[in-house]
Design an enzyme around this catalytic site. Structure first.
Site, mmCIF file in Angstrom:
data_model
loop_
_atom_site.group_PDB
_atom_site.id
_atom_site.type_symbol
_atom_site.label_atom_id
_atom_site.label_comp_id
_atom_site.label_asym_id
_atom_site.label_seq_id
_atom_site.Cartn_x
_atom_site.Cartn_y
_atom_site.Cartn_z
ATOM 1 N N ASN A 1 -0.997 -8.663 -8.146
ATOM 2 C CA ASN A 1 0.089 -7.742 -7.826
ATOM 3 C C ASN A 1 1.361 -8.579 -7.802
ATOM 4 O OD1 ASN A 1 1.903 -5.889 -6.847
ATOM 5 N ND2 ASN A 1 0.734 -5.356 -5.014
ATOM 6 N N ARG B 1 -1.802 -4.729 -11.141
ATOM 7 C CA ARG B 1 -1.117 -3.534 -10.666
ATOM 8 C C ARG B 1 0.210 -3.438 -11.410
ATOM 9 N NH1 ARG B 1 2.811 -2.571 -5.695
ATOM 10 N NH2 ARG B 1 2.849 -0.302 -5.711
ATOM 11 N N HIS C 1 1.745 5.221 -5.709
ATOM 12 C CA HIS C 1 0.567 4.988 -4.861
ATOM 13 C C HIS C 1 -0.694 5.595 -5.476
ATOM 14 C CE1 HIS C 1 3.460 4.733 -1.179
ATOM 15 N NE2 HIS C 1 3.209 3.518 -1.647
ATOM 16 N N ASN D 1 4.462 0.974 4.951
ATOM 17 C CA ASN D 1 5.915 0.807 4.848
ATOM 18 C C ASN D 1 6.457 1.762 3.787
ATOM 19 O OD1 ASN D 1 8.345 -0.547 5.699
ATOM 20 N ND2 ASN D 1 8.378 -1.496 3.678
ATOM 21 N N GLY D 2 5.652 1.995 2.741
ATOM 22 C CA GLY D 2 5.904 3.076 1.800
ATOM 23 C C GLY D 2 4.929 4.202 2.101
ATOM 24 N N ARG E 1 12.894 3.323 3.828
ATOM 25 C CA ARG E 1 13.401 4.292 2.845
ATOM 26 C C ARG E 1 13.587 5.656 3.504
ATOM 27 N NH1 ARG E 1 9.049 3.225 -1.829
ATOM 28 N NH2 ARG E 1 8.377 1.446 -0.590
ATOM 29 N N ASP F 1 8.499 -1.134 11.658
ATOM 30 C CA ASP F 1 7.070 -1.151 11.963
ATOM 31 C C ASP F 1 6.744 -0.014 12.936
ATOM 32 O OD1 ASP F 1 4.507 -1.801 13.233
ATOM 33 O OD2 ASP F 1 4.702 -3.764 12.279
ATOM 34 N N GLY G 1 -1.580 1.365 6.212
ATOM 35 C CA GLY G 1 -1.475 0.679 7.497
ATOM 36 C C GLY G 1 -1.269 1.618 8.672
ATOM 37 N N GLU H 1 -4.357 4.364 8.793
ATOM 38 C CA GLU H 1 -5.638 3.842 9.251
ATOM 39 C C GLU H 1 -5.608 3.386 10.699
ATOM 40 O OE1 GLU H 1 -7.059 0.804 6.520
ATOM 41 O OE2 GLU H 1 -6.210 1.921 4.831
ATOM 42 N N ASN H 2 -4.415 3.053 11.217
ATOM 43 C CA ASN H 2 -4.363 2.372 12.513
ATOM 44 C C ASN H 2 -3.568 3.070 13.608
ATOM 45 O OD1 ASN H 2 -5.800 -0.142 11.715
ATOM 46 N ND2 ASN H 2 -4.094 -0.305 10.272
#
Length: 413
Positions: A24, A104, A193, A224-225, A254, A296, A344, A347-348
């Site tokens: 990537n 990617r 994505h 973050n995206g 963004r 974050d 991120g 899932e968390n």
């Protein structure tokens, strides 16, 4: 959580016993991983970072334990690839063991609707799309060219972020703008994505024990995206990102959707030009701009919990816009079988998931608080109460999908 389900072509990859090096490539970094596509086992991963600076650094993590960190005096993409291949050779993973390099690639335009083996024609096409992804495609090409220079005989496969969304119908991908903007300049919604949305939709089908062709899913990739996609009968029929990854949901830095008139308004009020305003929408907005505490989500939630009003507003706007988008995507599905959270945040963050589910009860979703708090790890991904419509947490693994696609393409499956 069940093991990752096999897809067509994985058997060929498994039989070959070959490894795939996944790359990537960004403008100042190259992330990489070495995988066995058949089993999904990850042997190594790492990053070359701060490229094109005197501080260029290579970090390599072998599993289960060994780690290497070294300076890169020649901090180029080619130097990263050369050193990674050196490490593979030293570990005995060279020659016949290395099946291919999978890359990617962010933008495949309208030309590429699936992963493809790289040749001169593909490289020329990717260059022609660079104006659609000026921050990404040139860097992705740099990674491809680096492998060609260091290992010219190694097959390479391009896996596109946009490919999964090429099944969207015109009413979903066209903008209501002058026709020439589309026919001459390619102005349309492409979506991004795609590797993540495709991977988790396949995994969700395996978890549910149903073939993808029978399912209606909304997949929410939140990091973050952020983007959400309507997956009907195994294919994308709508998504939130558009011509660029700036459209759609609120993200880390963004803005997501804004009134296009905002650009002219602020240009007149501030004297900023379109490039400066676009930069601000990309890097100074989203959670960062609203909260004042960072991009974050963990930091934002913690600050909101402590009474920070700006952080609370950022969380509220994020959840409202996400919930509204999920509900809108169901229009293209006609029914909803499952809502899938990944990335991120997806899932968390039990907090974000809980807030979203509380707004979507009219779709038949109800949170299982205990399962959600445990991120679905003890309930095969399920975080909602049992019923005809489920909410799932499905960890994404874009590197594994790229490795499997590379193996499949090279095997001719």
């Amino acid at each position: 959580m069940p093991t990752t389900a096999a897809s067509p072509g994985q058997a060929a990859a498994g039989r070959s016993g070959g490894l795939v090096l996944v790359l990537n490539s960004g403008s100042s970094s190259v992330k990489f991983a070495l995988l066995l596509p058949g089993s999904g086992e990850r042997l190594m991963e790492g990053i070359g970072e701060r490229l094109s600076t005197p501080e260029a650094l290579l970090r390599v993590q072998w599993f289960p334990a060994a780690a290497v960190e070294e300076r890169l005096p020649d901090g180029t993409h080619q130097a990263v690839v050369a050193r990674v291949l050196d490490h593979l050779a030293e570990a005995g993973h060279c020659g016949a063991h290395l099946l291919a390099a999978g890359h990617r690639v962010v933008h495949g335009g309208e030309r590429f609707s699936s992963s493809i083996r790289v040749d001169d024609a593909v490289i020329a096409a990717l260059r022609s799309f660079s104006h659609l992804a000026p921050l990404h495609n040139p860097a992705n090409l740099a990674g491809i060219e680096a492998v060609s220079a260091v290992r010219p005989g190694l097959p390479q496969v391009a896996v596109f972020d946009t490919a999964f969304h090429q099944t969207m119908p015109p009413h979903a991908f066209r903008y209501a703008v002058p026709e020439e903007w589309y026919t001459r300049y390619g102005v349309r919604r492409y979506g991004f994505h795609g590797t993540s949305h495709r991977f988790v939709s396949e995994q969700a089908a395996a978890i549910l024990g149903r073939p993808p062709r029978e399912l209606r899913l909304v997949t929410a990739h939140l990091g973050n995206g952020c983007s959400a996609t309507a997956v009907r009968d195994g294919v994308s029929v709508d998504t939130t990102m558009g011509l660029t990854p700036l459209e759609g949901l609120v993200m880390g830095t963004r803005s997501g959707d804004v009134d296009p008139g905002l650009l002219a308004y602020l240009a007149g009020r501030t004297g900023m030009n379109v490039d400066e305003l676009t930069q601000a929408l990309n890097v100074d907005s989203g959670l960062e701009g609203l909260s004042g505490v960072g991009n974050d989500m963990r930091t934002v939630v913690a600050a909101a919990t402590e009474g920070n009003e700006r952080a609370q507003l950022a969380l509220d706007v994020f959840v409202h816009r996400l919930s509204k988008a999920i509900a809108a995507l169901v229009v293209g599905l006609q029914r909803l079988d499952a809502l899938v959270f990944t990335g991120g945040i997806g899932e968390n963050s039990a907090v974000v998931r809980s807030l979203v589910l509380s707004r979507l009860g009219f779709l038949g979703l109800a949170e299982d608080a205990e399962a959600n708090a445990g991120h679905g790890r003890r309930t095969e991904g399920r975080i909602s109460l049992p019923g005809p419509v489920l909410a799932l947490v499905v960890p994404t693994d874009e590197e594994l999908l790229i490795a499997r696609d590379a193996a499949r393409v090279i095997a001719g499956v």
